[in-house]
Each structure stands twice: as structure tokens, then as C-alpha cells.
Scaffold this motif. Sequence first.
Motif, PDB file in Angstrom:
ATOM      1  N   ILE A  93     131.091 122.228  77.123  1.00 34.20           N
ATOM      2  CA  ILE A  93     130.686 120.964  76.547  1.00 34.20           C
ATOM      3  C   ILE A  93     128.910 120.566  76.486  1.00 34.20           C
ATOM      4  O   ILE A  93     128.726 120.406  75.655  1.00 34.20           O
ATOM      5  CB  ILE A  93     131.549 119.662  77.357  1.00 34.20           C
ATOM      6  CG1 ILE A  93     132.826 119.888  77.385  1.00 34.20           C
ATOM      7  CG2 ILE A  93     130.703 118.481  77.154  1.00 34.20           C
ATOM      8  CD1 ILE A  93     133.565 118.988  78.174  1.00 34.20           C
ATOM      9  N   ALA A  94     128.426 121.233  77.632  1.00 34.05           N
ATOM     10  CA  ALA A  94     127.075 121.292  77.664  1.00 34.05           C
ATOM     11  C   ALA A  94     126.494 122.030  76.799  1.00 34.05           C
ATOM     12  O   ALA A  94     125.274 121.561  76.091  1.00 34.05           O
ATOM     13  CB  ALA A  94     126.531 121.638  79.176  1.00 34.05           C
ATOM     14  N   GLY A  95     127.013 122.994  76.224  1.00 37.54           N
ATOM     15  CA  GLY A  95     126.411 124.008  75.272  1.00 37.54           C
ATOM     16  C   GLY A  95     126.822 123.622  73.997  1.00 37.54           C
ATOM     17  O   GLY A  95     126.455 124.362  72.595  1.00 37.54           O
ATOM     18  N   GLY A  96     127.803 122.473  73.630  1.00 34.22           N
ATOM     19  CA  GLY A  96     128.004 121.954  72.372  1.00 34.22           C
ATOM     20  C   GLY A  96     129.147 122.992  71.690  1.00 34.22           C
ATOM     21  O   GLY A  96     129.435 122.842  70.474  1.00 34.22           O
ATOM     22  N   ILE A  97     129.869 123.704  72.389  1.00 35.55           N
ATOM     23  CA  ILE A  97     130.974 124.655  71.878  1.00 35.55           C
ATOM     24  C   ILE A  97     132.250 123.840  72.114  1.00 35.55           C
ATOM     25  O   ILE A  97     132.636 123.579  72.953  1.00 35.55           O
ATOM     26  CB  ILE A  97     131.045 125.874  72.729  1.00 35.55           C
ATOM     27  CG1 ILE A  97     129.656 126.658  72.761  1.00 35.55           C
ATOM     28  CG2 ILE A  97     131.970 126.538  72.436  1.00 35.55           C
ATOM     29  CD1 ILE A  97     129.345 127.921  73.729  1.00 35.55           C
ATOM     30  N   SER A  98     132.662 123.588  70.728  1.00 33.66           N
ATOM     31  CA  SER A  98     133.927 122.906  70.583  1.00 33.66           C
ATOM     32  C   SER A  98     135.002 123.852  69.960  1.00 33.66           C
ATOM     33  O   SER A  98     135.322 123.892  68.896  1.00 33.66           O
ATOM     34  CB  SER A  98     133.897 121.717  69.630  1.00 33.66           C
ATOM     35  OG  SER A  98     132.903 120.746  69.883  1.00 33.66           O
ATOM     36  N   ASN A  99     135.500 124.779  70.991  1.00 34.66           N
ATOM     37  CA  ASN A  99     136.330 125.765  70.720  1.00 34.66           C
ATOM     38  C   ASN A  99     137.778 125.617  70.946  1.00 34.66           C
ATOM     39  O   ASN A  99     138.615 126.532  70.718  1.00 34.66           O
ATOM     40  CB  ASN A  99     136.036 127.186  71.396  1.00 34.66           C
ATOM     41  CG  ASN A  99     136.288 126.992  72.711  1.00 34.66           C
ATOM     42  OD1 ASN A  99     135.908 126.068  73.456  1.00 34.66           O
ATOM     43  ND2 ASN A  99     136.249 128.155  73.589  1.00 34.66           N
ATOM     44  N   ASP A 100     138.206 124.369  71.473  1.00 31.55           N
ATOM     45  CA  ASP A 100     139.615 123.970  71.690  1.00 31.55           C
ATOM     46  C   ASP A 100     139.584 122.557  71.676  1.00 31.55           C
ATOM     47  O   ASP A 100     138.632 121.734  71.707  1.00 31.55           O
ATOM     48  CB  ASP A 100     139.927 124.646  72.966  1.00 31.55           C
ATOM     49  CG  ASP A 100     139.214 123.963  74.039  1.00 31.55           C
ATOM     50  OD1 ASP A 100     138.500 123.027  74.305  1.00 31.55           O
ATOM     51  OD2 ASP A 100     139.491 124.814  75.213  1.00 31.55           O
ATOM     52  N   LEU A 101     140.697 121.892  71.835  1.00 31.39           N
ATOM     53  CA  LEU A 101     140.982 120.442  71.572  1.00 31.39           C
ATOM     54  C   LEU A 101     140.107 119.616  73.180  1.00 31.39           C
ATOM     55  O   LEU A 101     139.436 118.587  72.580  1.00 31.39           O
ATOM     56  CB  LEU A 101     142.303 120.061  71.798  1.00 31.39           C
ATOM     57  CG  LEU A 101     142.843 118.483  71.624  1.00 31.39           C
ATOM     58  CD1 LEU A 101     142.009 118.016  70.188  1.00 31.39           C
ATOM     59  CD2 LEU A 101     144.357 118.525  71.642  1.00 31.39           C
ATOM     60  N   THR A 102     140.305 120.305  74.087  1.00 32.49           N
ATOM     61  CA  THR A 102     139.222 119.519  75.035  1.00 32.49           C
ATOM     62  C   THR A 102     137.757 119.435  74.742  1.00 32.49           C
ATOM     63  O   THR A 102     137.328 118.329  74.765  1.00 32.49           O
ATOM     64  CB  THR A 102     139.669 120.377  76.476  1.00 32.49           C
ATOM     65  OG1 THR A 102     141.106 120.330  76.870  1.00 32.49           O
ATOM     66  CG2 THR A 102     138.659 119.686  77.683  1.00 32.49           C
ATOM     67  N   THR A 103     137.368 120.591  74.314  1.00 34.41           N
ATOM     68  CA  THR A 103     135.874 120.638  74.045  1.00 34.41           C
ATOM     69  C   THR A 103     135.673 119.806  72.824  1.00 34.41           C
ATOM     70  O   THR A 103     134.472 119.148  72.644  1.00 34.41           O
ATOM     71  CB  THR A 103     135.296 121.769  73.973  1.00 34.41           C
ATOM     72  OG1 THR A 103     135.889 122.859  73.228  1.00 34.41           O
ATOM     73  CG2 THR A 103     135.222 122.498  75.477  1.00 34.41           C
ATOM     74  N   ARG A 104     136.607 119.805  71.692  1.00 33.03           N
ATOM     75  CA  ARG A 104     136.397 119.071  70.697  1.00 33.03           C
ATOM     76  C   ARG A 104     136.205 117.525  71.001  1.00 33.03           C
ATOM     77  O   ARG A 104     135.508 116.949  70.454  1.00 33.03           O
ATOM     78  CB  ARG A 104     137.243 119.404  69.468  1.00 33.03           C
ATOM     79  CG  ARG A 104     137.235 118.392  68.276  1.00 33.03           C
ATOM     80  CD  ARG A 104     135.754 118.481  67.609  1.00 33.03           C
ATOM     81  NE  ARG A 104     135.853 117.459  66.617  1.00 33.03           N
ATOM     82  CZ  ARG A 104     134.897 116.956  65.872  1.00 33.03           C
ATOM     83  NH1 ARG A 104     133.685 117.230  66.389  1.00 33.03           N
ATOM     84  NH2 ARG A 104     134.901 115.899  65.092  1.00 33.03           N
ATOM     85  N   GLY A 105     137.307 117.186  71.841  1.00 31.92           N
ATOM     86  CA  GLY A 105     137.409 115.666  72.324  1.00 31.92           C
ATOM     87  C   GLY A 105     136.350 115.294  72.853  1.00 31.92           C
ATOM     88  O   GLY A 105     135.796 114.310  72.695  1.00 31.92           O
ATOM     89  N   ALA A 106     135.772 116.292  73.856  1.00 31.14           N
ATOM     90  CA  ALA A 106     134.306 115.847  74.740  1.00 31.14           C
ATOM     91  C   ALA A 106     133.185 115.478  73.455  1.00 31.14           C
ATOM     92  O   ALA A 106     132.617 114.721  73.818  1.00 31.14           O
ATOM     93  CB  ALA A 106     134.165 117.120  75.534  1.00 31.14           C
TER      94      ALA A 106
END
Length: 187
Positions: free
Chosen positions: A95-108
Motif C-alpha cells: 500500500i505504501a508503495g502504491g502497488i495494487s496487485n490484488d483486491l486488498t491493495t486496490r481497495g486501499a
Amino acid sequence: MKKIAVAITGASGSIYAKLLLQKLEQLQAQLAEVSVVMSSNAPFVWQTELGDETYQSFPFTYYSQQDFTAPFASGSAQYDALIIVPCSMGTLGRIAGGISNDLTTRGADVMLKERKKLILVVRETPYNLVHIRNMETVTLAGGIICPATPSFYSRPQTLEDAALTVVNRIVDLAGLRDESYRWGGGK
């Protein structure tokens, strides 16, 4: 009526996720929608720590980690909050790195870009400098770091009571009304 998404990672601390889902079930009158996503390791950790598979029994909508059609993967769905509980340090780092590689990090990513509540219930000890800097980055971006650190002024009698002090704080941070212990005023 709030729309809340809950992401459960494979970090230790499944008790927090279970108690939060139970609390959200109790507060359904305030909720328009609750969506849940679990990492691939989360069910194993839940079973190991809690000895059951009750994560399957809550009356919410469940999505897989790769389901980018989930409503909270887009700002247009107007979710009010994403709670990641427990939040692994790997998830925090992505999340801190802006990596949206799954639904959790995309949602964040969606919560941050939409200026909505992103609550990360981090569960690690001790923290190293990378963890601390990642928490700083997410905080500066608008996220809320809520360590899974129980309070004791309510004199919890059981492990569940202690964990519930964290869950009650999460519920407050998400903007839901709940009757719980308040410093200086009891319940």
C-alpha cells in the motif's frame, strides 16, 4: 448507512477480524453494505489461531483477492471505509508503495485517492524502520494506522475482552455508533 469493506490478511491476529465481523453483524442497522476479502493465507491463520472456520458464516458479501469487479475496487461505488484487519507488514508495504496487485491493495488505493477512511490494524512486533516508514507514508497519504494494541483501563477479563478494546476503537474510527467502554464514563 455506511458501506464498509473488510480485508483480512494472513498476519497473526485473526481474533480481531472475527470480533470485528461479529460487531459489524450487530451494527447492521447502520450499514448499507459489508464486503469481505481474505488473503490466501488468512483462512489458514484463522483456523490455526481460532480453531474454527467461522469466517465463512457471516452474512456479508465475500470476494476473492483477484476479483477486481468487487464494488470497493472503484471509487464510484462510494464505500466509506476499508478496514484491513489484521494488516500484515507485506500488505502495508505494498500500500505504501502504491502497488495494487490484488483486491486488498486496490481497495486501499481507492480509499486513499477518494479521501475515504483506510484503517490498517497492523499486527507485528517489534517494528523495524521499514515498517515505521511505511506507516508514515500511509499516514501522510491519509490512512489511519491503528495498531492491534489492546487497552487495559476497562479491566478486560479475557483475551477476547482485551481484543475487543481494539475492535471498539476500529468501529469508532470507521464512524459507526456503538456502546462500548469510554474513558472516564464507563459504557
